[in-house]
Design an enzyme around this catalytic site. Structure first.
Site, PDB file in Angstrom:
ATOM      1  N   GLY A 323       0.818  -1.210   0.000  1.00 44.59           N
ATOM      2  CA  GLY A 323       0.000   0.000   0.000  1.00 44.59           C
ATOM      3  C   GLY A 323       0.850   1.257   0.000  1.00 44.59           C
ATOM      4  O   GLY A 323       0.522   2.251  -0.648  1.00 44.59           O
ATOM      5  N   TRP A 326       2.261   1.665  -3.480  1.00 42.20           N
ATOM      6  CA  TRP A 326       1.238   2.159  -4.409  1.00 42.20           C
ATOM      7  C   TRP A 326       1.296   3.683  -4.517  1.00 42.20           C
ATOM      8  O   TRP A 326       1.019   4.244  -5.583  1.00 42.20           O
ATOM      9  CB  TRP A 326      -0.147   1.712  -3.936  1.00 42.20           C
ATOM     10  CG  TRP A 326      -1.275   2.280  -4.731  1.00 42.20           C
ATOM     11  CD1 TRP A 326      -1.811   1.779  -5.881  1.00 42.20           C
ATOM     12  CD2 TRP A 326      -2.029   3.472  -4.443  1.00 42.20           C
ATOM     13  NE1 TRP A 326      -2.838   2.574  -6.320  1.00 42.20           N
ATOM     14  CE2 TRP A 326      -2.999   3.626  -5.456  1.00 42.20           C
ATOM     15  CE3 TRP A 326      -1.982   4.426  -3.420  1.00 42.20           C
ATOM     16  CZ2 TRP A 326      -3.905   4.682  -5.480  1.00 42.20           C
ATOM     17  CZ3 TRP A 326      -2.881   5.484  -3.440  1.00 42.20           C
ATOM     18  CH2 TRP A 326      -3.824   5.598  -4.460  1.00 42.20           C
ATOM     19  N   HIS A 327       1.664   4.350  -3.438  1.00 36.82           N
ATOM     20  CA  HIS A 327       1.654   5.815  -3.431  1.00 36.82           C
ATOM     21  C   HIS A 327       2.777   6.420  -4.264  1.00 36.82           C
ATOM     22  O   HIS A 327       2.671   7.579  -4.673  1.00 36.82           O
ATOM     23  CB  HIS A 327       1.744   6.342  -1.998  1.00 36.82           C
ATOM     24  CG  HIS A 327       0.457   6.236  -1.235  1.00 36.82           C
ATOM     25  ND1 HIS A 327       0.065   5.090  -0.583  1.00 36.82           N
ATOM     26  CD2 HIS A 327      -0.542   7.139  -1.052  1.00 36.82           C
ATOM     27  CE1 HIS A 327      -1.105   5.293  -0.010  1.00 36.82           C
ATOM     28  NE2 HIS A 327      -1.497   6.509  -0.280  1.00 36.82           N
ATOM     29  N   GLY A 328       3.842   5.687  -4.518  1.00 31.76           N
ATOM     30  CA  GLY A 328       4.897   6.280  -5.328  1.00 31.76           C
ATOM     31  C   GLY A 328       6.166   5.456  -5.324  1.00 31.76           C
ATOM     32  O   GLY A 328       6.371   4.582  -4.471  1.00 31.76           O
ATOM     33  N   PHE A 490      -0.165  10.631  -6.920  1.00 28.90           N
ATOM     34  CA  PHE A 490      -0.130   9.214  -6.548  1.00 28.90           C
ATOM     35  C   PHE A 490      -0.894   8.347  -7.537  1.00 28.90           C
ATOM     36  O   PHE A 490      -0.716   7.163  -7.580  1.00 28.90           O
ATOM     37  CB  PHE A 490      -0.688   9.010  -5.142  1.00 28.90           C
ATOM     38  CG  PHE A 490      -0.037   9.896  -4.103  1.00 28.90           C
ATOM     39  CD1 PHE A 490       1.333  10.076  -4.102  1.00 28.90           C
ATOM     40  CD2 PHE A 490      -0.800  10.560  -3.166  1.00 28.90           C
ATOM     41  CE1 PHE A 490       1.935  10.892  -3.164  1.00 28.90           C
ATOM     42  CE2 PHE A 490      -0.197  11.384  -2.216  1.00 28.90           C
ATOM     43  CZ  PHE A 490       1.157  11.543  -2.219  1.00 28.90           C
TER      44      PHE A 490
END
Length: 490
Positions: A323, A326-328, A490
């Site tokens: 997770g 996933w943001h970067g 993101f």
């Protein structure tokens, strides 16, 4: 196109509403196609170069989903699974290439000394959101949960402009049936007023609160991170804590309100997370659709809590680690995800030890500990590198200015900025911790009783007042320079 711009509010939105409701009188399907085209135009306004990629993603996923469903209905489970795997590989390949390829090249070159150079890939805006949305769709096709196969409904489900850029991550069973409901195609003044109220609340959060406190973040994280007083470091960390909070809350409110005007209800994605009494509670309130996706499509398939405590904690840690990624494409996001994985493990372990007991002192201590843990993790989330994050954390633990440096480094400008920041932090904290959110004030779902009350003369007055307030807030935004929403990255 940004929600907090005159181009969106005075041109795109009125034309989209007008076209949608006028065409709905003649054909629901034509109005759906119109809203699909309007959503694509909204996306192209940002960068038309990525339209072919978005179109390819939609067409491939729709075809693969239909193929999975046909094989599932005929009992060909092995063939359906092969189609599902092919669809997942396609989606993840796009995401890895555009979002993580340069990151992988940089790290391989650093580890091996190979003469590899990043190629400078431009990240298509919204790719994380429309990719996860379609992965969930394919998995549900394999589970036999998909019943609507209209291509225009699917296209709108993926591209629907209120969610396309920064979420929420949509689920087909929540959205696609709404597109074809006659009730969603009826223009109501009360509905416009309620939707515009949500939009105005969000616009205020973005333009006044998020953008207002944002000016105190960059000096700490970007300019002075190696030479900070303890108070400056905490002020900067808290400033980003509230900037991100109100920025994301603003987008969620505005997206919900915009969709409400069209008679389509988006899922709640943000519910006062800083009021959470535990990290578990925090993730039930922060980016709700992402945490739901991670739970349903990653944590549970990994085994969830079905195989004992150790496997449960392992699955929690892996889920939050991915997770974070996933943001970067940055090690800072991995550390942020790792921290939240550890927080959740500790939270579940303490819950087991306490046996569900919850007295007032325990809840208060839990709320304080949760907020502090979230603030510390946000330092990594905001920092450009691990080293910068460690500089800020070191300053938060005691400061990185020696007594001899205090006078030289902390000039009058920095002292005045710190004093101003503290007032902003007090105002933001009062609103975040003490005020009800937009959903508490206005309710959720289609509020027909409230819409009816606003359909008369009172509705005209409210509509006029909201329009004027929006214009004032947009003028402030234009004066400062229109800023993007943080989750666009993101």
């Amino acid at each position: 196109m940004l929600f907090n711009s005159f181009a969106f509010f005075l041109i795109f939105l009125p034309l989209a509403l007008l076209g949608y409701f006028v065409l709905s009188k003649y054909s629901l399907r034509v109005s759906i196609i119109f809203l699909l085209l309007a959503s694509l135009a909204f996306y192209c306004y940002w960068d038309i170069r990525f339209l072919p990629l978005l179109a390819l993603s939609i067409c491939v996923n729709f075809a693969v989903g239909r193929g999975i469903s046909l094989r599932y209905e005929r009992g060909h489970r092995r063939s359906a699974k092969a189609w599902l795997v092919a669809g997942l590989v396609f989606n993840l390949s796009l995401l890895i290439f555009f979002k993580y390829f340069d990151f992988l090249i940089e790290n391989i070159a650093a580890l091996t000394g190979a003469p590899l150079v990043p190629i400078g890939i431009v990240l298509p805006i919204g790719i994380s959101f429309f990719t996860f949305t379609q992965i969930a769709y394919l998995v549900d096709c394999y589970a036999g949960k998909v019943k609507d196969y209209q291509p225009e409904s699917y296209g709108l489900f993926v591209t629907y402009f209120p969610h396309l850029i920064a979420g929420p991550i949509l689920h087909h069973k929540d959205m696609m049936p709404q597109f074809s409901q006659p009730e969603s195609h009826v223009l109501r003044r009360g509905r416009i007023v309620v939707g515009l109220t949500f939009f105005t609340i969000g616009l205020f959060k973005k333009v006044i609160l998020a953008d207002g406190v944002a000016r105190y973040v960059a000096p700490v994280f970007d300019a002075h991170h190696q030479h900070l007083s303890m108070l400056e470091a905490w002020a900067g960390a808290l400033a980003y804590t509230f900037q991100l909070y109100f920025d994301f809350s603003a987008y969620s409110d505005m997206a919900y309100g915009l969709s409400y005007m069209f008679g389509i209800v988006l899922p709640i994605n943000f519910n006062s997370p800083y009021k959470a009494a535990s990290i578990i509670d925090f993730w039930r309130r922060w980016h709700i659709t992402l945490s739901t996706f991670l739970r349903d499509y990653l944590y549970i398939p990994l085994g969830g809590n079905r195989q004992g405590a150790f496997q449960r904690y392992r699955n929690l840690f892996v889920t939050m680690l991915l997770g974070g990624l996933w943001h970067g494409a940055n090690w800072t996001f991995l550390v942020w995800g790792m921290l939240h994985g550890l927080y959740l493990i500790i939270n579940h372990a303490l819950r087991h030890v306490l046996g569900g007991r919850s007295s007032l002192p325990i809840r208060v201590a839990g709320s304080v500990a949760t907020f502090l843990a979230v603030v510390l993790a946000w330092v990594f989330f905001r920092a450009s590198s691990i080293d910068v994050a460690l500089d800020v954390l070191q300053a938060m633990a005691g400061g990185t200015l020696t007594p001899s440096m205090q006078g030289a480094m902390l000039g009058s400008d920095r002292i005045m900025a710190l004093q101003s920041c503290l007032w902003w932090l007090l105002a933001c904290a009062a609103i975040a911790f003490c005020m009800p959110n937009a959903y508490d004030l206005l309710g959720r779902g289609l509020l027909r009783v409230r819409e009816q009350r606003l359909s008369g003369q009172g509705g005209n007055i409210a509509l006029g007042a909201l329009f004027v307030l929006c214009m004032l807030l947009l003028a402030i935004s234009e004066t400062r320079g229109i800023s993007e929403f943080l989750y666009f990255n993101f």
